[in-house]
Motif scaffolding. Structure first.
Motif, PDB file in Angstrom:
ATOM      1  N   ASN A  45       0.830  -1.214   0.000  1.00 12.98           N
ATOM      2  CA  ASN A  45       0.000   0.000   0.000  1.00 12.98           C
ATOM      3  C   ASN A  45       0.855   1.251   0.000  1.00 12.98           C
ATOM      4  O   ASN A  45       0.518   2.250  -0.644  1.00 12.98           O
ATOM      5  N   ALA A  46       1.979   1.188   0.718  1.00 10.55           N
ATOM      6  CA  ALA A  46       2.857   2.363   0.799  1.00 10.55           C
ATOM      7  C   ALA A  46       3.474   2.684  -0.557  1.00 10.55           C
ATOM      8  O   ALA A  46       3.456   3.849  -0.998  1.00 10.55           O
ATOM      9  N   ILE A  47       4.014   1.671  -1.229  1.00  8.41           N
ATOM     10  CA  ILE A  47       4.646   1.933  -2.527  1.00  8.41           C
ATOM     11  C   ILE A  47       3.606   2.341  -3.564  1.00  8.41           C
ATOM     12  O   ILE A  47       3.855   3.222  -4.391  1.00  8.41           O
ATOM     13  N   ASP A  48       2.398   1.727  -3.507  1.00  7.60           N
ATOM     14  CA  ASP A  48       1.333   2.113  -4.439  1.00  7.60           C
ATOM     15  C   ASP A  48       0.876   3.551  -4.182  1.00  7.60           C
ATOM     16  O   ASP A  48       0.600   4.300  -5.127  1.00  7.60           O
ATOM     17  N   ALA A  49       0.796   3.923  -2.904  1.00  4.00           N
ATOM     18  CA  ALA A  49       0.386   5.297  -2.569  1.00  4.00           C
ATOM     19  C   ALA A  49       1.398   6.309  -3.087  1.00  4.00           C
ATOM     20  O   ALA A  49       1.026   7.372  -3.595  1.00  4.00           O
ATOM     21  N   ILE A  50       2.674   5.967  -2.983  1.00  2.96           N
ATOM     22  CA  ILE A  50       3.717   6.876  -3.475  1.00  2.96           C
ATOM     23  C   ILE A  50       3.671   6.980  -4.995  1.00  2.96           C
ATOM     24  O   ILE A  50       3.720   8.075  -5.562  1.00  2.96           O
ATOM     25  N   LEU A  51       3.560   5.830  -5.662  1.00  2.00           N
ATOM     26  CA  LEU A  51       3.586   5.826  -7.130  1.00  2.00           C
ATOM     27  C   LEU A  51       2.335   6.449  -7.732  1.00  2.00           C
ATOM     28  O   LEU A  51       2.354   6.878  -8.885  1.00  2.00           O
ATOM     29  N   ASN A  52       1.225   6.481  -6.962  1.00  2.00           N
ATOM     30  CA  ASN A  52      -0.025   7.045  -7.475  1.00  2.00           C
ATOM     31  C   ASN A  52      -0.404   8.348  -6.781  1.00  2.00           C
ATOM     32  O   ASN A  52      -1.549   8.787  -6.877  1.00  2.00           O
ATOM     33  N   SER A  53       0.546   8.948  -6.082  1.00  2.00           N
ATOM     34  CA  SER A  53       0.262  10.202  -5.391  1.00  2.00           C
ATOM     35  C   SER A  53       0.116  11.348  -6.382  1.00  2.00           C
ATOM     36  O   SER A  53       0.532  11.259  -7.543  1.00  2.00           O
ATOM     37  N   ALA A  54      -0.478  12.427  -5.901  1.00  2.00           N
ATOM     38  CA  ALA A  54      -0.680  13.597  -6.767  1.00  2.00           C
ATOM     39  C   ALA A  54       0.657  14.150  -7.253  1.00  2.00           C
ATOM     40  O   ALA A  54       0.785  14.585  -8.410  1.00  2.00           O
ATOM     41  N   PHE A  55       1.674  14.119  -6.383  1.00  2.00           N
ATOM     42  CA  PHE A  55       2.989  14.621  -6.786  1.00  2.00           C
ATOM     43  C   PHE A  55       3.598  13.757  -7.884  1.00  2.00           C
ATOM     44  O   PHE A  55       4.083  14.277  -8.901  1.00  2.00           O
ATOM     45  N   THR A  56       3.566  12.430  -7.693  1.00  4.03           N
ATOM     46  CA  THR A  56       4.160  11.524  -8.677  1.00  4.03           C
ATOM     47  C   THR A  56       3.418  11.584 -10.002  1.00  4.03           C
ATOM     48  O   THR A  56       4.027  11.520 -11.078  1.00  4.03           O
ATOM     49  N   ASN A  57       2.087  11.731  -9.944  1.00  5.24           N
ATOM     50  CA  ASN A  57       1.291  11.765 -11.176  1.00  5.24           C
ATOM     51  C   ASN A  57       1.590  12.989 -12.039  1.00  5.24           C
ATOM     52  O   ASN A  57       1.263  13.009 -13.229  1.00  5.24           O
ATOM     53  N   ARG A  58       2.198  14.007 -11.442  1.00  3.25           N
ATOM     54  CA  ARG A  58       2.590  15.172 -12.245  1.00  3.25           C
ATOM     55  C   ARG A  58       3.658  14.809 -13.272  1.00  3.25           C
ATOM     56  O   ARG A  58       3.827  15.504 -14.270  1.00  3.25           O
ATOM     57  N   PHE A  59       4.378  13.735 -13.013  1.00  5.34           N
ATOM     58  CA  PHE A  59       5.441  13.301 -13.912  1.00  5.34           C
ATOM     59  C   PHE A  59       5.004  12.098 -14.760  1.00  5.34           C
ATOM     60  O   PHE A  59       5.835  11.388 -15.308  1.00  5.34           O
ATOM     61  N   SER A  60       3.678  11.881 -14.839  1.00  2.87           N
ATOM     62  CA  SER A  60       3.148  10.724 -15.567  1.00  2.87           C
ATOM     63  C   SER A  60       2.640  11.126 -16.937  1.00  2.87           C
ATOM     64  O   SER A  60       2.107  12.226 -17.128  1.00  2.87           O
ATOM     65  N   ILE A  61       2.817  10.225 -17.882  1.00  2.44           N
ATOM     66  CA  ILE A  61       2.209  10.343 -19.208  1.00  2.44           C
ATOM     67  C   ILE A  61       1.216   9.198 -19.316  1.00  2.44           C
ATOM     68  O   ILE A  61       1.600   8.024 -19.344  1.00  2.44           O
ATOM     69  N   VAL A  62      -0.068   9.526 -19.326  1.00  3.57           N
ATOM     70  CA  VAL A  62      -1.113   8.506 -19.329  1.00  3.57           C
ATOM     71  C   VAL A  62      -1.887   8.594 -20.637  1.00  3.57           C
ATOM     72  O   VAL A  62      -2.365   9.662 -21.014  1.00  3.57           O
ATOM     73  N   GLY A  63      -2.013   7.470 -21.327  1.00  2.06           N
ATOM     74  CA  GLY A  63      -2.727   7.416 -22.591  1.00  2.06           C
ATOM     75  C   GLY A  63      -2.085   6.420 -23.534  1.00  2.06           C
ATOM     76  O   GLY A  63      -0.960   5.952 -23.296  1.00  2.06           O
ATOM     77  N   GLU A  64      -2.797   6.092 -24.588  1.00  4.32           N
ATOM     78  CA  GLU A  64      -2.334   5.058 -25.510  1.00  4.32           C
ATOM     79  C   GLU A  64      -1.362   5.630 -26.545  1.00  4.32           C
ATOM     80  O   GLU A  64      -1.637   6.655 -27.178  1.00  4.32           O
ATOM     81  N   LEU A  65      -0.248   4.952 -26.695  1.00  3.87           N
ATOM     82  CA  LEU A  65       0.663   5.179 -27.814  1.00  3.87           C
ATOM     83  C   LEU A  65       0.442   4.034 -28.780  1.00  3.87           C
ATOM     84  O   LEU A  65       0.783   2.892 -28.480  1.00  3.87           O
ATOM     85  N   HIS A  66      -0.178   4.318 -29.921  1.00  4.78           N
ATOM     86  CA  HIS A  66      -0.544   3.262 -30.856  1.00  4.78           C
ATOM     87  C   HIS A  66       0.684   2.472 -31.295  1.00  4.78           C
ATOM     88  O   HIS A  66       1.775   3.021 -31.461  1.00  4.78           O
TER      89      HIS A  66
END
Length: 540
Positions: free
Chosen positions: A258-279
């Motif tokens: 839960n701790a590692i998932d919370a960190i990886l899905n936190s609002a701060f971490t999500n700022r550095f995420s690219i979410v979406g399909e690359l065909h």
């Protein structure tokens, strides 16, 4: 035609089990009280499917399963210890994973555990003996917890060179060439093996492109901290193993996970995420372009592609394939506002999550539940928890950026009180409303001509009245159902569409259906690569 089979239980999931006879595998749909290794007989409707990487060639629906022999082997004993613990089942067996969980697909738990063991023993007994311990552990894990592609490749990695691993993996697991596990584990080596010109491709760059194409998400922090993340997941796996003997350590495994998932899905971490399909074709094109460009030029190209994925400039409506159920995603240009209408059955949770990731959904501004049937609100709690907001479930609550119809009227039955929504560009969602509600709308001219009509009640004959079709004259119709469940869409409804020459798409046949909309044209794209252009409604 096969109607009966006997075999041993190899894999157990919440809504299915996999059994094998001497030749091939069968996925039996349903929940059963059995253990790994048990011998069972199955009768039911056998539906042929394309052979999977694990040699499963049939789905068995409406199955009658009887146990003929109870296994008392070590695998069965271990399963009986963890069968009441979803956490241990997930970590040790990959149960409750969505078939798209990167931690399971690339053996993050097991590989992290082996890395942890190697790092620890190397200091005390040397590299050679540490490698021997890892070989033994990788083989034991594959034997005890299932000889799947993800675990088998770790066992083979300890003994064979890369080219021999690939040959043996493709022999043991046919059709695994295009699976995410195979691509992530061997894709870079295959590309480098094409020729010397390809050796300049940076492995991290290729993996970045693979992750975006396969898992629809990339995070810079995850890539930078990849080795340390493996260590943490290795600790989680070690605690899960210890929990077989000391149940108290299960809580430690759960807390770490839960701790590692919370960190990886936190609002701060999500700022550095690219979410979406690359065909896939675009991913291949990027890899080919890399040979022709300098690192700086390619960096700018990758940045532009990433911006387009994150800030898609089109208004689009996606009808998500959740089986017998409804889930419709509405996204405004540049992802400025996102509405999710219904969430499908609980059993379709991972299908829904996968589709949201593919469409680049980082936040949902407005979840709307049309009515309280479980095939419409089955994942409401999951969505509310994941995106930290409350769903709109009452007709008294306003819906932003959509018109509502018949909100001021009440009817005796639940389906009749479905929330009816008219989206921008004349897209109509009627939930499970009946013909009586459709006739009221048509008679009182509450809606005009439609670009897209989503058939009410999954194409049941209780909905889709002649009055509605004649009044709205939809350019396209979408049906969300699974025919084997209730026989939807009904032939009577399809005949109405055929007589009026209205084309339709069915989520069971075409997968997720996305319609890109603007005032000039509407483009229809489906997961199964159907393409069409709809002439927009100008006036009615």
């Amino acid at each position: 035609m096969i109607s009966h089979v006997a075999g041993y239980v190899e894999r157990i999931q919440p809504h299915s089990i996999t059994i094998y006879d001497n030749y091939q595998g069968y996925r039996v749909l349903g929940s059963y009280d059995i253990s790994l290794g048990d011998i069972v007989e199955v009768q039911g409707n056998f539906e042929s499917i394309p052979i999977t990487s694990e040699r499963v060639v049939y789905n068995v629906n409406h199955a009658k399963l009887s146990k003929t022999e109870t296994s008392d082997g070590i695998r069965s004993q271990i399963w009986n210890r963890v069968k009441d613990s979803p956490v241990l089942q997930h970590i040790l067996y990959g149960v409750n994973s969505d078939g798209h969980d990167w931690r399971v697909l690339v053996s993050m738990y097991v590989s992290g555990f082996l890395l942890l063991v190697y790092t620890f023993f190397r200091r005390w007994i040397g590299s050679y003996r540490a490698v021997q311990i890892n070989r033994f552990l990788s083989c034991a894990i594959a034997f005890l917890f299932g000889f799947r592609l993800a675990t088998a490749r770790l066992a083979l990695k300890s003994f064979l060179p890369i080219h021999a691993q690939i040959i043996l993996i493709l022999t043991l697991f046919p059709n695994s060439l295009l699976t995410p596990t195979f691509i992530m584990c061997y894709g870079v080596d295959l590309i480098h093996g094409i020729g010397r010109h390809w050796e300049r491709l940076l492995p991290k760059l290729v993996r970045f492109i693979f992750y975006q194409s396969l898992f629809y998400r990339n995070n810079v922090i995850e890539h930078l901290c990849y080795r340390w993340i493996r260590y943490v997941y290795g600790l989680v796996y070690a605690c899960a193993i210890l929990a077989l003997f000391c149940p108290e350590t299960e809580n430690i495994a759960l807390s770490l996970m839960n701790a590692i998932d919370a960190i990886l899905n936190s609002a701060f971490t999500n700022r550095f995420s690219i979410v979406g399909e690359l065909h896939g074709m675009l991913a291949i094109g990027l890899i080919l372009l890399y040979r022709k460009m300098s690192h700086k030029q390619f960096g700018y190209t990758l940045l532009l592609v990433s911006i387009f994925i994150v800030y898609n400039p089109f208004y689009r409506v996606t009808f998500i394939d959740v089986g017998q159920g409804d889930a419709t995603l509405v996204q405004y240009p540049f992802n400025s506002h996102t509405t999710l209408i219904d969430t499908g059955k609980e059993s379709a949770k991972y299908k829904l999550l996968k589709a949201l990731m593919r469409q680049g959904v980082v936040k949902i501004d407005q979840p709307v539940i049309t009515h309280s049937d479980t095939d419409h609100n089955g994942n409401q709690a999951f969505i509310e928890q994941r995106f930290h907001l409350k769903a709109i479930t009452s007709k008294l609550e306003p819906v932003v950026l959509a018109d509502t119809v018949l909100d001021n009227q009440s009817f005796p039955e639940g389906n009749e009180n479905s929330r009816i929504l008219v989206l921008p560009y004349n897209v109509l969602i009627t939930g499970d409303a009946y013909q009586s509600q459709e006739e009221i709308m048509a008679k009182n001219h509450l809606i005009g001509c439609l670009s897209v009509l989503k058939l009410g009640h999954h194409g049941s004959k209780t909905s889709t009245s002649d009055a509605l079709l004649d009044t709205t004259r939809p350019k396209y119709v979408v049906i969300s159902s699974k025919k084997s469940t209730y026989g939807h869409p009904h032939q009577q409804v399809l005949r109405k569409l055929h007589n009026r020459r209205i084309p339709y798409l069915h989520t069971e046949t075409h997968g997720d259906i996305t319609i890109y909309i603007n005032s000039i044209f509407h483009v229809v794209l489906t997961k199964k690569h159907t393409f069409d252009i709809i002439e927009p409604v100008i006036k009615c």
